[in-house]
Design a protein around this motif. Structure first.
Motif, PDB file in Angstrom:
ATOM      1  N   LEU A  20     103.176  77.700  -8.954  1.00  0.00           N
ATOM      2  CA  LEU A  20     102.754  78.784  -9.767  1.00  0.00           C
ATOM      3  C   LEU A  20     101.919  79.634  -8.871  1.00  0.00           C
ATOM      4  N   LYS A  24     102.818  83.349  -7.081  1.00  0.00           N
ATOM      5  CA  LYS A  24     102.133  84.655  -7.659  1.00  0.00           C
ATOM      6  C   LYS A  24     101.489  85.234  -6.305  1.00  0.00           C
ATOM      7  N   ASN A  25     101.227  84.267  -5.216  1.00  0.00           N
ATOM      8  CA  ASN A  25     100.565  85.029  -4.047  1.00  0.00           C
ATOM      9  C   ASN A  25     101.815  85.605  -3.196  1.00  0.00           C
ATOM     10  N   SER A  28     102.600  88.965  -4.944  1.00  0.00           N
ATOM     11  CA  SER A  28     101.475  89.917  -4.464  1.00  0.00           C
ATOM     12  C   SER A  28     101.395  90.275  -2.986  1.00  0.00           C
ATOM     13  N   GLN A  55     102.039  92.068 -15.826  1.00  0.00           N
ATOM     14  CA  GLN A  55     101.215  90.953 -15.998  1.00  0.00           C
ATOM     15  C   GLN A  55     101.155  90.722 -17.519  1.00  0.00           C
ATOM     16  N   CYS A  59     102.795  87.129 -19.124  1.00  0.00           N
ATOM     17  CA  CYS A  59     101.685  86.326 -20.005  1.00  0.00           C
ATOM     18  C   CYS A  59     102.254  86.042 -21.269  1.00  0.00           C
TER      19      CYS A  59
END
Length: 84
Positions: A20, A24-25, A28, A55, A59
């Motif tokens: 995860l 995400k990194n 980004s 985002q 979520c």
């Protein structure tokens, strides 16, 4: 009665969390190359609304898993024969 004390990924929780974070990194990092064009063309407020909406949407995809966790775990235990 099935045992529901552990999550389905309890044994590999560290690996799942690491995947995860890596995703995400990477997302980004790639976004930084395109965000400058968004800032220059649409403005900061417009860009932040888009990113924030994405985002929040991601979520919200986890809410059904939180609400239906017990039935899904019960089905998993029955299918896999985890009845203890």
């Amino acid at each position: 009665m099935p045992r529901l004390t552990n999550f389905c990924i309890g044994e590999i929780a560290v690996e799942a969390f690491t995947c995860l974070l890596v995703f995400k990194n990477m997302f980004s990092f790639v976004l930084t190359f395109y965000a400058y064009k968004w800032f220059a063309h649409g403005g900061i407020k417009h860009t932040m609304i888009i990113i924030g909406s994405i985002q929040v949407g991601i979520c919200c995809l986890s809410l059904p898993m939180c609400m239906y966790r017990r039935p899904l775990l019960t089905i998993r235990c029955i299918v896999l024969g985890c009845i203890g």
